[in-house]
Design a protein around this motif. Sequence first.
Motif, PDB file in Angstrom:
ATOM      1  N   MET A  36       0.825  -1.210   0.000  1.00 16.81           N
ATOM      2  CA  MET A  36       0.000   0.000   0.000  1.00 16.81           C
ATOM      3  C   MET A  36       0.857   1.257   0.000  1.00 16.81           C
ATOM      4  O   MET A  36       0.522   2.252  -0.660  1.00 16.81           O
ATOM      5  CB  MET A  36      -0.932  -0.002   1.217  1.00 16.81           C
ATOM      6  N   LEU A  37       1.989   1.235   0.712  1.00 19.44           N
ATOM      7  CA  LEU A  37       2.842   2.421   0.705  1.00 19.44           C
ATOM      8  C   LEU A  37       3.521   2.591  -0.647  1.00 19.44           C
ATOM      9  O   LEU A  37       3.693   3.720  -1.128  1.00 19.44           O
ATOM     10  CB  LEU A  37       3.877   2.362   1.821  1.00 19.44           C
ATOM     11  N   LEU A  38       3.884   1.489  -1.294  1.00 16.36           N
ATOM     12  CA  LEU A  38       4.418   1.571  -2.652  1.00 16.36           C
ATOM     13  C   LEU A  38       3.371   2.170  -3.594  1.00 16.36           C
ATOM     14  O   LEU A  38       3.704   2.959  -4.490  1.00 16.36           O
ATOM     15  CB  LEU A  38       4.847   0.183  -3.133  1.00 16.36           C
ATOM     16  N   VAL A  59      -6.956   1.635   3.346  1.00 21.88           N
ATOM     17  CA  VAL A  59      -6.513   0.322   3.840  1.00 21.88           C
ATOM     18  C   VAL A  59      -5.735   0.492   5.142  1.00 21.88           C
ATOM     19  O   VAL A  59      -5.920  -0.280   6.096  1.00 21.88           O
ATOM     20  CB  VAL A  59      -5.650  -0.411   2.792  1.00 21.88           C
ATOM     21  N   PHE A  60      -4.882   1.507   5.223  1.00 26.80           N
ATOM     22  CA  PHE A  60      -4.129   1.743   6.453  1.00 26.80           C
ATOM     23  C   PHE A  60      -5.064   1.981   7.646  1.00 26.80           C
ATOM     24  O   PHE A  60      -4.794   1.509   8.753  1.00 26.80           O
ATOM     25  CB  PHE A  60      -3.181   2.937   6.289  1.00 26.80           C
ATOM     26  N   TYR A  79     -15.025   6.339   9.283  1.00 32.13           N
ATOM     27  CA  TYR A  79     -15.752   5.366   8.449  1.00 32.13           C
ATOM     28  C   TYR A  79     -14.907   4.104   8.274  1.00 32.13           C
ATOM     29  O   TYR A  79     -15.373   2.970   8.503  1.00 32.13           O
ATOM     30  CB  TYR A  79     -16.029   6.066   7.122  1.00 32.13           C
ATOM     31  N   MET A  80     -13.628   4.265   7.904  1.00 33.22           N
ATOM     32  CA  MET A  80     -12.755   3.118   7.666  1.00 33.22           C
ATOM     33  C   MET A  80     -12.342   2.434   8.969  1.00 33.22           C
ATOM     34  O   MET A  80     -12.169   1.214   9.011  1.00 33.22           O
ATOM     35  CB  MET A  80     -11.512   3.553   6.889  1.00 33.22           C
ATOM     36  N   TYR A  81     -12.187   3.193  10.028  1.00 30.33           N
ATOM     37  CA  TYR A  81     -11.871   2.594  11.333  1.00 30.33           C
ATOM     38  C   TYR A  81     -12.999   1.652  11.749  1.00 30.33           C
ATOM     39  O   TYR A  81     -12.749   0.520  12.194  1.00 30.33           O
ATOM     40  CB  TYR A  81     -11.695   3.697  12.382  1.00 30.33           C
ATOM     41  N   LEU A  82     -14.223   2.104  11.578  1.00 27.95           N
ATOM     42  CA  LEU A  82     -15.378   1.274  11.932  1.00 27.95           C
ATOM     43  C   LEU A  82     -15.479   0.052  11.022  1.00 27.95           C
ATOM     44  O   LEU A  82     -15.825  -1.042  11.483  1.00 27.95           O
ATOM     45  CB  LEU A  82     -16.660   2.105  11.847  1.00 27.95           C
TER      46      LEU A  82
END
Length: 369
Positions: free
Chosen positions: A22-24, A65-66, A203-206
Amino acid sequence: MKDSQSDKKMRDPGIELLRIIMLLQIVFLHVSDYGGFSKIANQLGGDRELTFWLIWLMCRCPVFVFIVIMGYYMCESRSGFNKKRLLKCYLPMLFYSVAIPVIYGIVYPKSITGADYIRGFFPFLSRTWYFMTLYILVLMLSPFLNKMIEKLSRKEFLWLLAIIFFVFSVWQPLTMLEPFQEIVSLKKVVETVGGKSLYGFIYMYLLGAYMRKYHFLKFHEEDKGFLGSKWMYLITYIMLGLINTVLVYFYPDENIKQVIVYNDNPLVILQCVCIFRFFEKTDLTRFSRAGRVINMISAGNMGIYMLHEHPLMRDVIWKRIFDINNVQFYTRKDYLLRILLIIIIIYAACWIIDRIVNIIPKIISKRKG
Protein backbone atom coordinates in the motif's frame (compact mmCIF):
# COMPACT_ATOMS: atom_id res chain seq x y z
CA MET A 1 1.57 2.79 12.56
CA LYS A 2 0.70 -0.04 14.85
CA ASP A 3 -0.87 -0.66 18.21
CA SER A 4 1.91 -0.55 20.78
CA GLN A 5 0.58 -3.57 22.65
CA SER A 6 2.74 -6.60 21.96
CA ASP A 7 3.76 -5.87 18.38
CA LYS A 8 5.31 -9.30 18.02
CA LYS A 9 2.01 -11.01 18.70
CA MET A 10 0.06 -8.61 16.58
CA ARG A 11 2.23 -8.24 13.52
CA ASP A 12 0.91 -10.75 11.02
CA PRO A 13 3.41 -10.88 8.11
CA GLY A 14 0.52 -11.05 5.63
CA ILE A 15 -0.90 -7.74 6.90
CA GLU A 16 2.59 -6.23 7.09
CA LEU A 17 3.19 -7.19 3.46
CA LEU A 18 -0.08 -5.42 2.64
CA ARG A 19 1.21 -2.29 4.40
CA ILE A 20 4.37 -2.35 2.29
CA ILE A 21 2.42 -2.77 -0.97
CA MET A 22 0.00 0.00 0.00
CA LEU A 23 2.84 2.42 0.71
CA LEU A 24 4.42 1.57 -2.65
CA GLN A 25 1.04 2.39 -4.18
CA ILE A 26 1.03 5.72 -2.34
CA VAL A 27 4.44 6.55 -3.83
CA PHE A 28 3.01 5.70 -7.25
CA LEU A 29 0.08 8.07 -6.63
CA HIS A 30 2.63 10.78 -5.88
CA VAL A 31 4.45 9.98 -9.12
CA SER A 32 1.10 10.63 -10.79
CA ASP A 33 0.43 13.88 -8.92
CA TYR A 34 3.89 15.47 -8.64
CA GLY A 35 5.74 13.59 -11.37
CA GLY A 36 3.19 14.58 -13.99
CA PHE A 37 2.04 11.09 -15.01
CA SER A 38 -1.64 11.96 -14.56
CA LYS A 39 -1.56 15.21 -16.51
CA ILE A 40 0.73 14.05 -19.32
CA ALA A 41 -0.95 10.65 -19.82
CA ASN A 42 -4.30 12.39 -20.30
CA GLN A 43 -2.69 14.83 -22.74
CA LEU A 44 -1.13 12.02 -24.78
CA GLY A 45 -4.32 9.92 -24.79
CA GLY A 46 -4.44 6.47 -26.40
CA ASP A 47 -2.56 3.63 -24.74
CA ARG A 48 -0.73 6.00 -22.35
CA GLU A 49 -4.01 7.28 -20.96
CA LEU A 50 -5.54 3.80 -20.70
CA THR A 51 -2.41 2.45 -18.99
CA PHE A 52 -2.42 5.33 -16.53
CA TRP A 53 -6.06 4.86 -15.53
CA LEU A 54 -5.70 1.10 -15.26
CA ILE A 55 -2.71 1.30 -12.89
CA TRP A 56 -3.99 4.32 -10.99
CA LEU A 57 -7.39 2.77 -10.30
CA MET A 58 -5.71 -0.41 -9.04
CA CYS A 59 -3.88 1.83 -6.54
CA ARG A 60 -6.88 3.85 -5.35
CA CYS A 61 -7.41 2.59 -1.80
CA PRO A 62 -4.07 2.50 0.13
CA VAL A 63 -4.90 5.37 2.50
CA PHE A 64 -8.18 3.74 3.50
CA VAL A 65 -6.51 0.32 3.84
CA PHE A 66 -4.13 1.74 6.45
CA ILE A 67 -7.07 2.99 8.53
CA VAL A 68 -8.97 -0.29 8.08
CA ILE A 69 -5.90 -2.05 9.49
CA MET A 70 -5.82 0.46 12.35
CA GLY A 71 -9.47 -0.25 13.20
CA TYR A 72 -8.96 -3.98 12.80
CA TYR A 73 -6.15 -4.09 15.37
CA MET A 74 -7.15 -1.34 17.77
CA CYS A 75 -10.89 -1.94 18.14
CA GLU A 76 -10.38 -4.55 20.85
CA SER A 77 -8.00 -2.39 22.89
CA ARG A 78 -9.34 -1.65 26.37
CA SER A 79 -6.43 0.54 27.47
CA GLY A 80 -8.38 3.79 27.27
CA PHE A 81 -6.57 6.97 26.26
CA ASN A 82 -3.01 5.81 25.68
CA LYS A 83 -0.47 8.63 25.93
CA LYS A 84 2.47 6.38 25.06
CA ARG A 85 0.83 5.27 21.82
CA LEU A 86 0.05 8.88 20.95
CA LEU A 87 3.62 10.01 21.64
CA LYS A 88 5.00 7.06 19.67
CA CYS A 89 3.17 8.47 16.65
CA TYR A 90 3.63 12.19 17.33
CA LEU A 91 7.33 12.38 18.26
CA PRO A 92 8.64 11.04 14.89
CA MET A 93 6.17 13.40 13.22
CA LEU A 94 7.58 16.35 15.20
CA PHE A 95 11.17 15.27 14.55
CA TYR A 96 10.79 15.10 10.77
CA SER A 97 8.72 18.28 10.69
CA VAL A 98 11.53 20.21 12.41
CA ALA A 99 14.54 18.40 10.88
CA ILE A 100 13.51 18.57 7.22
CA PRO A 101 13.18 22.41 7.05
CA VAL A 102 16.50 22.82 8.92
CA ILE A 103 18.39 20.55 6.51
CA TYR A 104 16.57 21.99 3.50
CA GLY A 105 17.50 25.52 4.69
CA ILE A 106 21.17 24.56 4.89
CA VAL A 107 21.21 23.09 1.38
CA TYR A 108 18.81 25.57 -0.29
CA PRO A 109 18.90 28.71 1.91
CA LYS A 110 17.20 30.91 -0.68
CA SER A 111 14.26 28.54 -1.16
CA ILE A 112 12.84 28.56 2.37
CA THR A 113 10.94 31.08 4.47
CA GLY A 114 10.62 31.78 8.19
CA ALA A 115 7.09 30.41 8.08
CA ASP A 116 8.49 27.04 6.94
CA TYR A 117 10.64 26.86 10.07
CA ILE A 118 7.83 27.93 12.41
CA ARG A 119 5.34 25.46 10.88
CA GLY A 120 7.85 22.72 11.60
CA PHE A 121 7.12 22.97 15.33
CA PHE A 122 3.39 22.51 14.80
CA PRO A 123 3.01 19.57 12.38
CA PHE A 124 -0.33 18.48 13.83
CA LEU A 125 -1.99 21.91 13.73
CA SER A 126 -0.36 23.08 10.49
CA ARG A 127 -1.36 19.84 8.70
CA THR A 128 2.13 19.23 7.36
CA TRP A 129 0.88 15.75 6.48
CA TYR A 130 -2.91 15.53 6.22
CA PHE A 131 -2.78 11.76 6.77
CA MET A 132 -0.78 12.05 10.00
CA THR A 133 -3.06 14.73 11.41
CA LEU A 134 -6.15 12.63 10.70
CA TYR A 135 -4.41 9.47 11.93
CA ILE A 136 -3.67 11.09 15.30
CA LEU A 137 -7.21 12.44 15.55
CA VAL A 138 -8.60 8.93 15.02
CA LEU A 139 -6.04 7.64 17.54
CA MET A 140 -7.36 10.14 20.09
CA LEU A 141 -10.95 9.19 19.36
CA SER A 142 -10.34 5.43 19.26
CA PRO A 143 -10.98 4.72 22.99
CA PHE A 144 -14.42 6.29 22.67
CA LEU A 145 -15.13 4.59 19.36
CA ASN A 146 -14.09 1.27 20.91
CA LYS A 147 -16.55 1.66 23.77
CA MET A 148 -19.33 2.23 21.26
CA ILE A 149 -18.19 -0.74 19.15
CA GLU A 150 -18.15 -2.99 22.23
CA LYS A 151 -21.82 -2.24 22.95
CA LEU A 152 -23.09 -2.76 19.40
CA SER A 153 -24.62 -6.04 18.34
CA ARG A 154 -23.73 -7.42 14.92
CA LYS A 155 -27.05 -6.23 13.50
CA GLU A 156 -26.68 -2.74 15.00
CA PHE A 157 -23.10 -2.47 13.75
CA LEU A 158 -24.18 -3.52 10.27
CA TRP A 159 -26.92 -0.89 10.26
CA LEU A 160 -24.40 1.77 11.37
CA LEU A 161 -22.07 0.87 8.49
CA ALA A 162 -25.00 0.82 6.06
CA ILE A 163 -26.00 4.36 7.07
CA ILE A 164 -22.43 5.65 6.78
CA PHE A 165 -21.97 3.86 3.44
CA PHE A 166 -25.15 5.50 2.13
CA VAL A 167 -24.07 9.00 3.20
CA PHE A 168 -20.47 8.86 1.97
CA SER A 169 -20.52 6.33 -0.86
CA VAL A 170 -24.02 6.66 -2.33
CA TRP A 171 -25.48 10.04 -1.44
CA GLN A 172 -22.25 11.93 -2.14
CA PRO A 173 -21.67 10.47 -5.65
CA LEU A 174 -25.28 11.18 -6.59
CA THR A 175 -24.76 14.89 -5.82
CA MET A 176 -22.17 15.00 -8.64
CA LEU A 177 -23.94 12.99 -11.34
CA GLU A 178 -26.59 14.07 -13.80
CA PRO A 179 -29.55 14.13 -13.41
CA PHE A 180 -29.33 13.48 -9.65
CA GLN A 181 -27.26 16.56 -8.83
CA GLU A 182 -30.27 18.71 -9.66
CA ILE A 183 -32.27 16.88 -6.99
CA VAL A 184 -29.96 15.78 -4.15
CA SER A 185 -27.35 17.73 -2.21
CA LEU A 186 -24.96 17.35 0.75
CA LYS A 187 -24.16 21.05 1.06
CA LYS A 188 -23.97 22.11 4.72
CA VAL A 189 -24.72 18.51 5.71
CA VAL A 190 -21.26 16.93 5.55
CA GLU A 191 -18.01 17.69 3.70
CA THR A 192 -16.29 14.41 2.85
CA VAL A 193 -13.44 15.92 0.79
CA GLY A 194 -13.45 12.80 -1.36
CA GLY A 195 -12.66 10.58 1.61
CA LYS A 196 -9.79 12.78 2.83
CA SER A 197 -11.51 14.00 5.96
CA LEU A 198 -12.04 12.86 9.54
CA TYR A 199 -15.41 11.45 8.49
CA GLY A 200 -13.80 9.11 5.97
CA PHE A 201 -11.14 7.95 8.42
CA ILE A 202 -13.70 7.15 11.14
CA TYR A 203 -15.75 5.37 8.45
CA MET A 204 -12.75 3.12 7.67
CA TYR A 205 -11.87 2.59 11.33
CA LEU A 206 -15.38 1.27 11.93
CA LEU A 207 -15.19 -0.90 8.82
CA GLY A 208 -11.92 -2.44 10.07
CA ALA A 209 -13.44 -3.00 13.50
CA TYR A 210 -16.47 -4.73 11.98
CA MET A 211 -14.25 -7.07 9.97
CA ARG A 212 -12.28 -7.92 13.12
CA LYS A 213 -15.43 -8.74 15.11
CA TYR A 214 -17.72 -10.30 12.55
CA HIS A 215 -15.75 -10.76 9.31
CA PHE A 216 -17.17 -9.53 6.03
CA LEU A 217 -18.79 -12.76 4.90
CA LYS A 218 -20.12 -15.47 7.21
CA PHE A 219 -18.16 -18.23 5.49
CA HIS A 220 -14.86 -16.36 5.91
CA GLU A 221 -13.39 -18.78 8.44
CA GLU A 222 -13.68 -21.88 6.29
CA ASP A 223 -12.76 -22.31 2.64
CA LYS A 224 -15.87 -23.46 0.85
CA GLY A 225 -14.67 -23.71 -2.69
CA PHE A 226 -13.91 -20.56 -4.66
CA LEU A 227 -16.36 -18.34 -2.73
CA GLY A 228 -14.57 -19.06 0.52
CA SER A 229 -11.03 -18.70 -0.78
CA LYS A 230 -8.72 -15.71 -0.67
CA TRP A 231 -8.51 -15.78 -4.47
CA MET A 232 -12.14 -14.74 -4.70
CA TYR A 233 -11.20 -11.52 -2.89
CA LEU A 234 -8.19 -10.84 -5.12
CA ILE A 235 -10.11 -11.47 -8.34
CA THR A 236 -12.98 -9.27 -7.12
CA TYR A 237 -10.48 -6.51 -6.26
CA ILE A 238 -9.08 -6.63 -9.81
CA MET A 239 -12.54 -6.76 -11.41
CA LEU A 240 -13.68 -3.69 -9.44
CA GLY A 241 -10.58 -1.81 -10.64
CA LEU A 242 -11.36 -2.79 -14.22
CA ILE A 243 -14.96 -1.57 -13.85
CA ASN A 244 -13.69 1.78 -12.58
CA THR A 245 -11.27 1.94 -15.53
CA VAL A 246 -14.07 1.26 -18.02
CA LEU A 247 -16.24 3.97 -16.44
CA VAL A 248 -13.46 6.57 -16.58
CA TYR A 249 -11.90 5.71 -19.95
CA PHE A 250 -14.96 4.88 -22.03
CA TYR A 251 -17.34 7.38 -20.45
CA PRO A 252 -15.12 10.49 -20.32
CA ASP A 253 -17.62 12.62 -18.40
CA GLU A 254 -15.82 14.89 -15.93
CA ASN A 255 -18.46 14.31 -13.25
CA ILE A 256 -18.00 10.52 -13.52
CA LYS A 257 -14.23 10.96 -13.24
CA GLN A 258 -14.69 13.10 -10.15
CA VAL A 259 -16.74 10.38 -8.47
CA ILE A 260 -14.40 7.55 -9.50
CA VAL A 261 -11.24 9.21 -8.18
CA TYR A 262 -12.68 9.74 -4.69
CA ASN A 263 -11.47 7.44 -1.91
CA ASP A 264 -15.04 6.78 -0.78
CA ASN A 265 -16.28 5.74 -4.22
CA PRO A 266 -18.38 2.61 -3.41
CA LEU A 267 -16.31 0.41 -5.73
CA VAL A 268 -13.11 1.59 -4.04
CA ILE A 269 -14.56 0.77 -0.62
CA LEU A 270 -15.26 -2.76 -1.83
CA GLN A 271 -11.73 -2.94 -3.28
CA CYS A 272 -10.43 -1.91 0.12
CA VAL A 273 -12.33 -4.76 1.80
CA CYS A 274 -11.23 -7.30 -0.81
CA ILE A 275 -7.51 -6.52 -0.76
CA PHE A 276 -7.50 -6.51 3.02
CA ARG A 277 -9.30 -9.86 3.16
CA PHE A 278 -6.90 -11.37 0.63
CA PHE A 279 -3.86 -10.56 2.73
CA GLU A 280 -5.60 -11.40 6.00
CA LYS A 281 -6.20 -14.89 4.63
CA THR A 282 -2.62 -15.16 3.30
CA ASP A 283 -0.73 -17.08 5.98
CA LEU A 284 2.99 -16.24 5.92
CA THR A 285 3.71 -17.26 9.50
CA ARG A 286 5.17 -20.59 8.34
CA PHE A 287 7.88 -18.64 6.51
CA SER A 288 9.49 -17.32 9.66
CA ARG A 289 12.56 -15.74 8.06
CA ALA A 290 10.56 -14.05 5.31
CA GLY A 291 8.06 -12.90 7.94
CA ARG A 292 10.80 -11.25 10.00
CA VAL A 293 12.14 -9.45 6.92
CA ILE A 294 8.65 -8.26 5.97
CA ASN A 295 8.01 -6.99 9.51
CA MET A 296 11.38 -5.22 9.59
CA ILE A 297 10.71 -3.46 6.28
CA SER A 298 7.15 -2.55 7.26
CA ALA A 299 8.37 -0.94 10.50
CA GLY A 300 9.75 1.96 8.44
CA ASN A 301 6.50 2.81 6.66
CA MET A 302 5.56 5.82 8.76
CA GLY A 303 8.99 7.40 8.31
CA ILE A 304 9.00 6.67 4.58
CA TYR A 305 5.64 8.39 4.19
CA MET A 306 6.67 11.49 6.16
CA LEU A 307 10.08 11.80 4.50
CA HIS A 308 8.93 11.67 0.89
CA GLU A 309 5.62 13.51 1.37
CA HIS A 310 6.85 16.54 3.33
CA PRO A 311 6.09 19.66 1.18
CA LEU A 312 9.77 20.61 1.04
CA MET A 313 10.82 17.08 0.13
CA ARG A 314 8.36 17.13 -2.76
CA ASP A 315 10.42 19.97 -4.21
CA VAL A 316 13.64 17.99 -3.75
CA ILE A 317 12.31 14.67 -5.09
CA TRP A 318 10.15 15.78 -7.99
CA LYS A 319 12.03 18.85 -9.23
CA ARG A 320 15.66 18.45 -8.21
CA ILE A 321 16.21 14.66 -8.27
CA PHE A 322 13.56 13.10 -10.53
CA ASP A 323 12.70 15.70 -13.14
CA ILE A 324 10.11 13.56 -14.92
CA ASN A 325 7.33 16.10 -15.37
CA ASN A 326 7.81 16.24 -19.13
CA VAL A 327 6.35 14.56 -22.21
CA GLN A 328 9.69 13.07 -23.26
CA PHE A 329 9.85 10.84 -20.20
CA TYR A 330 6.38 9.35 -20.75
CA THR A 331 6.90 8.70 -24.46
CA ARG A 332 9.85 6.41 -23.80
CA LYS A 333 9.19 2.71 -24.36
CA ASP A 334 10.49 1.81 -20.90
CA TYR A 335 8.72 4.59 -18.97
CA LEU A 336 6.77 2.12 -16.78
CA LEU A 337 9.96 0.32 -15.81
CA ARG A 338 11.56 3.66 -14.98
CA ILE A 339 8.54 4.65 -12.84
CA LEU A 340 8.81 1.35 -10.96
CA LEU A 341 12.52 1.96 -10.40
CA ILE A 342 11.84 5.48 -9.09
CA ILE A 343 9.23 4.12 -6.66
CA ILE A 344 11.65 1.48 -5.35
CA ILE A 345 14.49 4.03 -5.02
CA ILE A 346 12.29 6.46 -3.06
CA TYR A 347 10.99 3.70 -0.80
CA ALA A 348 14.46 2.20 -0.17
CA ALA A 349 16.24 5.55 0.36
CA CYS A 350 13.61 6.83 2.79
CA TRP A 351 13.58 3.47 4.62
CA ILE A 352 17.37 3.62 5.12
CA ILE A 353 17.18 7.23 6.39
CA ASP A 354 14.38 6.33 8.79
CA ARG A 355 16.28 3.30 10.13
CA ILE A 356 19.39 5.45 10.72
CA VAL A 357 17.27 8.05 12.53
CA ASN A 358 15.83 5.32 14.77
CA ILE A 359 19.16 3.59 15.43
CA ILE A 360 21.18 6.67 16.42
CA PRO A 361 19.32 7.33 19.74
CA LYS A 362 19.73 3.65 20.68
CA ILE A 363 23.47 3.78 20.02
CA ILE A 364 23.80 6.99 22.08
CA SER A 365 21.82 5.54 25.00
CA LYS A 366 23.98 2.38 25.02
CA ARG A 367 27.19 4.43 25.12
CA LYS A 368 25.83 6.53 27.99
CA GLY A 369 24.82 3.34 29.80
